[in-house]
Every structure is written in C-alpha cells, then in structure tokens.
Design an enzyme around this catalytic site. Sequence first.
Site, PDB file in Angstrom:
ATOM      1  N   ASP A 102      -2.762  -0.883  10.669  1.00 31.75           N
ATOM      2  CA  ASP A 102      -3.035  -0.963   9.229  1.00 31.75           C
ATOM      3  C   ASP A 102      -3.849  -2.199   8.843  1.00 31.75           C
ATOM      4  O   ASP A 102      -4.401  -2.254   7.736  1.00 31.75           O
ATOM      5  CB  ASP A 102      -1.724  -1.013   8.434  1.00 31.75           C
ATOM      6  N   LYS A 162       0.842  -1.203   0.000  1.00 28.78           N
ATOM      7  CA  LYS A 162       0.000   0.000   0.000  1.00 28.78           C
ATOM      8  C   LYS A 162       0.868   1.241   0.000  1.00 28.78           C
ATOM      9  O   LYS A 162       2.039   1.213   0.393  1.00 28.78           O
ATOM     10  CB  LYS A 162      -0.938   0.030   1.208  1.00 28.78           C
ATOM     11  N   GLY A 172       5.447  -4.700   5.081  1.00 26.73           N
ATOM     12  CA  GLY A 172       4.433  -5.583   4.534  1.00 26.73           C
ATOM     13  C   GLY A 172       3.831  -6.532   5.535  1.00 26.73           C
ATOM     14  O   GLY A 172       2.959  -7.328   5.187  1.00 26.73           O
TER      15      GLY A 172
END
Length: 279
Positions: free
Chosen positions: A136, A15, A101
């Site tokens: 997140d 992202k 990640g």
Amino acid sequence: MTMTLSGLDYPAPAKLNLFLHVVGRRPDGYHLLQSVFTLLDYGDNIRIRVRDDGEVHRVNDLPAIPEAEDLTVRAAQMLREASGSSRGADIEVEKRIPLGGGSSDAATVLLALDRLWNTGFGPDALAELGASLGADIPFFLRGSTAWAEGVGEKLKPIAIPRKWYVVLAPAVSVPTKEIFAAPELTRNTEALKMEDFSAHPQDSRFHNDLEPIVTARYPMVREHLEWLRQHGDARMTGSGACVFAAFDSREEAQKVLDLASPKKGFVAQGVATHPLRVS
C-alpha cells in the site's frame, strides 16, 4: 495522546478500499486484485526531529508494535541507506487510525524526511523504494485516489464523487494472511474496467471478496456491518475489521455515527490528494 516532540504535525491519512476483488493468483502466491483506494481527511499524525548522528528512533510506545518492527522506523532507515544521508531522526506517532495505518505512517515519514534530509528522491522514487515494505505504501506516496490492480502496486488516477463516510471499527483484529489463505476465498472474480466503476460506482458487481470470509469468522465484524446496512450501502474495507458507508453530507453521516454508540468509529470526508502532496 499528548505529543512530546515539538514542531509540525505530518498527516498520515487513512484510506478506504471502495471495493476489493480477487481476480487471480501469481505463481509466487500473491493475489491479484482490483480495487479503488481513496484517502480520508482523518488519520495518524507524525512528528519528526532530525538528528545529526544517523540514528533512527521512535520516541513513544505503541501497543503491540515493537520499535524494530515499526514501518516508520524501517522506512527512515531504508531512506537513509538508499540516499547515503548521515542524518537520523526521532519519530513520534500519534495513532488515530483504528487497527492499522502502518503503511500510511511509513509513507508520511518518507515524504517528510525526503524534505528534511534534502535527499531529493521525490514521490515516484520513494514509491519504488517503499514498495518492499508494504504493497500500500506506493499509493500513499503517489497520493491520489486510484484504481489499483496487480498486488495493489499498479495505480491509475480516478475521479470519484467526494463523499462523507461513516467508518465503524469493531474491536477485533483480523489477520490479513489468514483471510487470503482461506480455502473458501473466491480467487477468480471477473476483472472489470475502471470505466465501469466511474460510471456506476454503486453497481452490485463491485463488492469485497474478502467480506464473506471475515464476517463468517468474526461475528463482531458481521454485527457492525449488518447494523450499518440499516442506514446505508455498507461494505467492509480491505481485509477488515473496519466497515463503512458513504453519505452526501457530513450531517447525514454524523447522525448515523451518533446512533451507532457505543460502537466505535468516526466520520471523515474523502479527499482527492494526500495533504503532503498538496502542501
């Protein structure tokens, strides 16, 4: 990397934070943010083999990520405990996302195991479960481009033009806690409206408050950012170290990446929906 487990690849997309404002701070020390999160058609791959003995293991080594601390393992264990499932999993992670990640990987494991173990939670319940592992993770579980507020957990869908991105990855690790703790960090940026970004996404009011802190402390990030700014409207994503610029076509983006050598990076297109939510 050759993966050893057979079966499907479950994608864990990268992202970008298209901007990142720090608009305040809670009494508990957490920072209040505004951002737009977008997914990319590039990321890690996860393979999973279901076990019948309730054990959860990562079957491959990852540099600097002990198995016990890996968010994929912790996410699987959390889902097993919350659901009461007697099943387990072997997990293999193919890392492609530079310097991070973990939240995306964990979200992909939760989405995949919810199906494989037939636990029936669904994305919203998984998001509530996964939030304790990382701020997140709910974004990846809900799986669409989002306007983010709070500590990143308040998400509203937002439509943005589909762009191609050059992402450069300086070979340096930037500790997020260090940057947010910096005394020189601006913590009172004016809160803006989602409609403002939708109408003028390139407006200079939308920037990354962490960028001046990181570029002052990490010259390699500054160097990559200055180089990319010669070719486009370059910004840092999150707390670094990656920097990016948007382009209208793959061809434009690839030309810039080719010029960047020997700097490391990749070209990817923004996607509106997580591939596991599409499928």
